[in-house]
Design a protein around this motif. Structure first.
Motif, PDB file in Angstrom:
ATOM      1  N   LEU A   1       0.843  -1.195   0.000  1.00  0.00           N
ATOM      2  CA  LEU A   1       0.000   0.000   0.000  1.00  0.00           C
ATOM      3  C   LEU A   1       0.882   1.250   0.000  1.00  0.00           C
ATOM      4  CD1 LEU A   1      -2.527  -1.187   2.730  1.00  0.00           C
ATOM      5  CD2 LEU A   1      -3.022  -0.953   0.290  1.00  0.00           C
ATOM      6  N   SER A   2       0.539   2.219  -0.816  1.00  0.00           N
ATOM      7  CA  SER A   2       1.311   3.449  -0.889  1.00  0.00           C
ATOM      8  C   SER A   2       0.984   4.352   0.286  1.00  0.00           C
ATOM      9  CB  SER A   2       1.003   4.187  -2.198  1.00  0.00           C
ATOM     10  OG  SER A   2      -0.314   4.722  -2.154  1.00  0.00           O
ATOM     11  N   VAL A   3       1.852   5.331   0.529  1.00  0.00           N
ATOM     12  CA  VAL A   3       1.618   6.272   1.616  1.00  0.00           C
ATOM     13  C   VAL A   3       0.348   7.083   1.360  1.00  0.00           C
ATOM     14  CG1 VAL A   3       3.086   8.088   0.623  1.00  0.00           C
ATOM     15  CG2 VAL A   3       2.705   8.009   3.099  1.00  0.00           C
ATOM     16  N   ILE A   4       0.027   7.331   0.094  1.00  0.00           N
ATOM     17  CA  ILE A   4      -1.214   8.049  -0.240  1.00  0.00           C
ATOM     18  C   ILE A   4      -2.430   7.219   0.159  1.00  0.00           C
ATOM     19  CG2 ILE A   4      -2.605   8.966  -2.137  1.00  0.00           C
ATOM     20  CD1 ILE A   4       0.009   9.633  -3.594  1.00  0.00           C
TER      21      ILE A   4
ATOM     22  N   MET B   1      -4.346   9.524  11.473  1.00  0.00           N
ATOM     23  CA  MET B   1      -3.017   9.992  11.866  1.00  0.00           C
ATOM     24  C   MET B   1      -1.989   8.967  11.389  1.00  0.00           C
ATOM     25  SD  MET B   1      -1.882  10.848  15.788  1.00  0.00           S
ATOM     26  CE  MET B   1      -0.470  11.869  16.175  1.00  0.00           C
ATOM     27  N   VAL B   2      -0.939   9.437  10.725  1.00  0.00           N
ATOM     28  CA  VAL B   2       0.122   8.544  10.253  1.00  0.00           C
ATOM     29  C   VAL B   2       1.438   9.018  10.850  1.00  0.00           C
ATOM     30  CG1 VAL B   2       1.282   7.531   8.265  1.00  0.00           C
ATOM     31  CG2 VAL B   2      -1.144   8.148   8.100  1.00  0.00           C
ATOM     32  N   LEU B   3       2.152   8.096  11.500  1.00  0.00           N
ATOM     33  CA  LEU B   3       3.410   8.407  12.167  1.00  0.00           C
ATOM     34  C   LEU B   3       4.577   7.789  11.414  1.00  0.00           C
ATOM     35  CD1 LEU B   3       2.444   7.437  15.841  1.00  0.00           C
ATOM     36  CD2 LEU B   3       2.356   9.713  14.858  1.00  0.00           C
TER      37      LEU B   3
ATOM     38  N   GLU C   1       8.751  14.713   7.364  1.00  0.00           N
ATOM     39  CA  GLU C   1       8.686  16.014   6.702  1.00  0.00           C
ATOM     40  C   GLU C   1       8.325  15.876   5.220  1.00  0.00           C
ATOM     41  OE1 GLU C   1      11.608  19.880   5.846  1.00  0.00           O
ATOM     42  OE2 GLU C   1      12.177  18.367   7.317  1.00  0.00           O
ATOM     43  N   LYS C   2       8.910  14.892   4.560  1.00  0.00           N
ATOM     44  CA  LYS C   2       8.713  14.710   3.119  1.00  0.00           C
ATOM     45  C   LYS C   2       7.266  14.342   2.786  1.00  0.00           C
ATOM     46  CE  LYS C   2      10.387  11.957  -0.796  1.00  0.00           C
ATOM     47  NZ  LYS C   2      11.364  10.904  -1.226  1.00  0.00           N
ATOM     48  N   TYR C   3       6.656  13.473   3.602  1.00  0.00           N
ATOM     49  CA  TYR C   3       5.332  12.943   3.281  1.00  0.00           C
ATOM     50  C   TYR C   3       4.215  13.568   4.119  1.00  0.00           C
ATOM     51  CZ  TYR C   3       8.015   9.347   0.825  1.00  0.00           C
ATOM     52  OH  TYR C   3       8.873   8.687  -0.020  1.00  0.00           O
ATOM     53  N   GLY C   4       4.555  14.551   4.943  1.00  0.00           N
ATOM     54  CA  GLY C   4       3.544  15.207   5.758  1.00  0.00           C
ATOM     55  C   GLY C   4       2.979  14.320   6.845  1.00  0.00           C
ATOM     56  N   LEU C   5       3.859  13.594   7.544  1.00  0.00           N
ATOM     57  CA  LEU C   5       3.453  12.681   8.605  1.00  0.00           C
ATOM     58  C   LEU C   5       3.834  13.248   9.968  1.00  0.00           C
ATOM     59  CD1 LEU C   5       4.874   9.407   6.957  1.00  0.00           C
ATOM     60  CD2 LEU C   5       2.690  10.544   6.487  1.00  0.00           C
TER      61      LEU C   5
END
Length: 326
Positions: free
Chosen positions: A124-127, A135-137, A145-149
């Protein structure tokens, strides 16, 4: 805390130990089995029905039927539920388990925790993950920072490591997969051994034809985590050579803190850590920068004064606080 917490974790010893503090809480449980059942027959049927090897050939139907058997825990206090999924739980997620829980517990919250790099190959992709979870940690600052987590470091609980007289004392200890760092691991071994240090090196995933110093370095398939802890107990210092692209405090860092060991690491973030001490931690960019004398310098007795802060209880407190803002 506002919520009762359900962690769908991993069955490996390193995770059970890391999250052991959860077992002392009345409002949290750590579930690592595929289904919440003591039946060997049902467990074997689940594995057979959902095994990736078979499902790559033919997608077996009716896998969502198992969802009702995954979570059956009850809590003493009636609070809304917050479900935390480890990143390896993609099979549950693909089989609609998140949607099943959302239908059954309408006021629940959902958290996903990357405890490895987001860029590693996944089902599964991060999207897709962000679309399903509140909430994704990530344990890695750059990934967060890169993926907005949300960023949160790895956790660790106290554990009484058993004594093993068959393991010899060492000056420095390394264990890890070769991955993209094999050359650096060997260079570090050569440098430390030539300085007269007793090296305890174990490397996973190296083809027999590529194994250097095979009569001195242990090339293994996988080391049981309890054996890893026994070897940590018998050494003065841990060596960490991170995989390319990795940031954030790792399991090796947690082990150094919990078991009072010095650590030599190329972790680029560790000097910013609240527990950082140049007397206990040596950093390097190139293996040639490693100073073997660091191992024997004061303090001989190591204490980072940070063990309690590693507890997974603080992870739940962080989630409890932040998820109410979303």
């Amino acid at each position: 805390m506002k919520y009762n917490y359900v962690i769908f974790g991993a069955p490996q010893d390193l995770y059970k130990i890391s999250y052991n503090d959860i077992n002392n809480l009345s409002n949290a449980c750590y579930l690592y089995r595929n289904i919440d059942s003591d039946s060997r027959i049902l467990s074997d049927l689940y594995r057979l029905h959902t095994t990736p090897r078979i499902n790559r050939i033919i997608n077996l139907p009716m896998q969502k039927l198992w969802n009702c058997m995954i979570f059956r825990h009850t809590f003493l206090e009636d609070r809304p539920l917050c479900f935390i999924f480890f990143s390896e739980k993609y099979k549950m997620i693909k089989n609609g388990f998140v949607e099943y829980l959302k239908d059954k517990y309408s006021h629940s919250k959902f958290v996903y925790f990357y405890q490895d790099l987001v860029s590693l190959p996944r089902e599964l992709s991060v999207i897709q993950i962000k679309s399903k979870f509140d909430m994704v940690l990530s344990f890695d600052q750059e990934d967060a920072e890169k993926y907005g987590l949300f960023y949160y470091p790895l956790v660790y609980s106290p554990f009484d490591v058993p004594e093993d007289e068959s393991i010899k004392q060492s000056d420095i200890y390394f264990v890890g997969k070769a991955k993209n760092r094999f050359e650096d691991i060997v260079l570090a071994y050569e440098k430390l051994r030539s300085a007269g240090l007793k090296c305890d090196f174990h490397i996973v995933g190296v083809a027999p034809k590529d194994r250097k110093y095979a009569n001195e370095i242990d090339y293994c398939i996988q080391m049981p985590y309890i054996e890893n802890l026994k070897r940590i107990k018998k050494t003065k210092c841990l060596l960490e050579i991170m995989q390319v692209g990795g940031h954030g405090y790792t399991l090796r860092t947690c082990e150094a803190i919990m078991y009072d060991k010095k650590i030599i690491t190329n972790n680029p973030e560790i000097e910013k850590a609240p527990f950082y001490s140049s007397e206990c931690i040596q950093t390097f960019k190139s293996v040639q920068q490693i100073d073997p004398n660091f191992i024997f310098k004061e303090p001989i007795s190591v204490d980072y004064n940070y063990k309690e802060e590693l507890s997974p209880v603080h992870l739940l407190e962080f989630i409890d606080r932040e998820i109410q803002k979303i």
